[in-house]
Design an enzyme around this catalytic site. Structure first.
Site, PDB file in Angstrom:
ATOM      1  CB  SER A  11      -0.895  -0.035   1.247  1.00 16.33           C
ATOM      2  OG  SER A  11      -1.285   1.263   1.612  1.00 16.33           O
TER       3      SER A  11
HETATM    4  N1  LIG Z   1      -6.718   7.884   0.625  1.00 16.57           N
HETATM    5  C1  LIG Z   1      -6.416   6.853   1.589  1.00 16.57           C
HETATM    6  C2  LIG Z   1      -6.430   5.505   0.905  1.00 16.57           C
HETATM    7  C3  LIG Z   1      -6.498   4.374   1.909  1.00 16.57           C
HETATM    8  C4  LIG Z   1      -6.745   3.073   1.203  1.00 16.57           C
HETATM    9  O1  LIG Z   1      -7.641   2.975   0.327  1.00 16.57           O
HETATM   10  N2  LIG Z   1      -5.995   2.045   1.602  1.00 16.57           N
HETATM   11  C5  LIG Z   1      -6.163   0.749   0.964  1.00 16.57           C
HETATM   12  C6  LIG Z   1      -4.803   0.060   0.847  1.00 16.57           C
HETATM   13  S1  LIG Z   1      -3.806   0.972  -0.287  1.00 16.57           S
HETATM   14  C7  LIG Z   1      -7.094  -0.106   1.790  1.00 16.57           C
HETATM   15  O2  LIG Z   1      -7.027  -0.133   2.998  1.00 16.57           O
HETATM   16  N3  LIG Z   1      -7.995  -0.781   1.100  1.00 16.57           N
HETATM   17  C8  LIG Z   1      -8.963  -1.637   1.720  1.00 16.57           C
HETATM   18  C9  LIG Z   1     -10.355  -1.238   1.339  1.00 16.57           C
HETATM   19  O3  LIG Z   1     -10.558  -0.151   0.783  1.00 16.57           O
HETATM   20  O4  LIG Z   1     -11.244  -2.024   1.603  1.00 16.57           O
HETATM   21  C10 LIG Z   1      -5.031   7.145   2.220  1.00 16.57           C
HETATM   22  O5  LIG Z   1      -4.239   7.856   1.593  1.00 16.57           O
HETATM   23  O6  LIG Z   1      -4.784   6.701   3.344  1.00 16.57           O
END
Ligand SMILES: N[C@@H](CCC(=O)N[C@@H](CS)C(=O)NCC(=O)O)C(=O)O
Length: 216
Positions: A11
């Site tokens: 991530s």
């Molecule tokens: N804009 C957020 C993005 C966070 C995000 O979408 N993280 C992803 C991993 S890159 C996640 O946890 N995805 C799981 C989901 O959305 O269910 C940030 O910069 O922290």
């Protein structure tokens, strides 16, 4: 109380936050989390990450915070308020860093639509996604210009955010950067200046390769 960081290696926002913690020499308890298996998340993490349920989630002295860029701004404002990393006392400089941090979201979605969707969903990028990628990277190329760093001549959290975002282009061995020389030079030069860069990001190219071959 130690700082907890709920984290996933692939991530980019997680790695941007971890690089910020390393840059600030802060101790952190990294809790690796599988974003694809939310059913396995402990109830305590579901509560801390409410309502987004995403990583990164930081917990500092009992205070939970999501959104990588907000976390980075918080960490520098709290632990190094006089640092150039996020110039809290100079409103104009700080606003410029904020501008670049927000623009990084456009870069992230340009990368997702042009490359990541193909790996995860097998979706070939549309002409419009490729056009958008070019447009956004041309803008970033101009933002960098002859600067040493993305927001000027000092390293800021905007650099850390973009380094993590752009490391996703390992998917195509960084060939996508060939058309954007300022971005390419900045990306490979600045990462060498950061003693923790490889430790945080070194596994990314290999992980993307595994995803690419698993989805062929
Ligand atoms: N804009 C957020 C993005 C966070 C995000 O979408 N993280 C992803 C991993 S890159 C996640 O946890 N995805 C799981 C989901 O959305 O269910 C940030 O910069 O922290």
């Amino acid at each position: 109380m130690p700082i907890d960081l709920y984290y996933a290696t692939l991530s980019p926002p997680c790695r941007a936050v971890l690089m910020t913690l390393r840059q600030l020499n802060l101790d952190v308890n990294v809790i690796t989390t599988d974003v694809h298996k939310k059913e396995s998340w402990p109830p305590q993490f579901l509560k801390l990450s409410y309502p987004q349920h995403t990583v990164p989630t930081l917990v500092d002295d009992g205070f939970p915070l999501g959104e990588s860029r907000a976390i980075m701004q918080y960490l520098v404002s709290k632990y190094a308020p006089n640092s150039d990393l996020y110039p809290t006392h100079d409103l104009k400089k700080r606003a410029h860093v904020d501008r670049l941090l927000y623009y990084d979201m456009s870069i992230w979605y340009a990368i997702v639509n042009a490359t990541v969707m193909k790996i995860f969903r097998g979706v070939e990028p549309t002409e419009s996604a490729l056009k958008n990628f070019k447009k956004n990277f041309n803008v970033l190329n101009d933002f960098i210009g002859n600067n040493k760093y993305v927001a000027g001549n000092e390293l800021t959290i905007a650099d850390l955010s973009y380094l993590a975002t752009i490391s996703t282009l390992a998917i195509n061995d960084y060939k996508d950067l060939d058309e954007f020389p300022n971005v390419k030079n900045w990306f490979f030069r600045v990462q060498k200046e950061l003693p923790y860069f490889d430790d945080v990001n070194g596994k990314v190219p290999e992980l993307w390769k595994q995803h690419s071959s698993a989805n062929k």
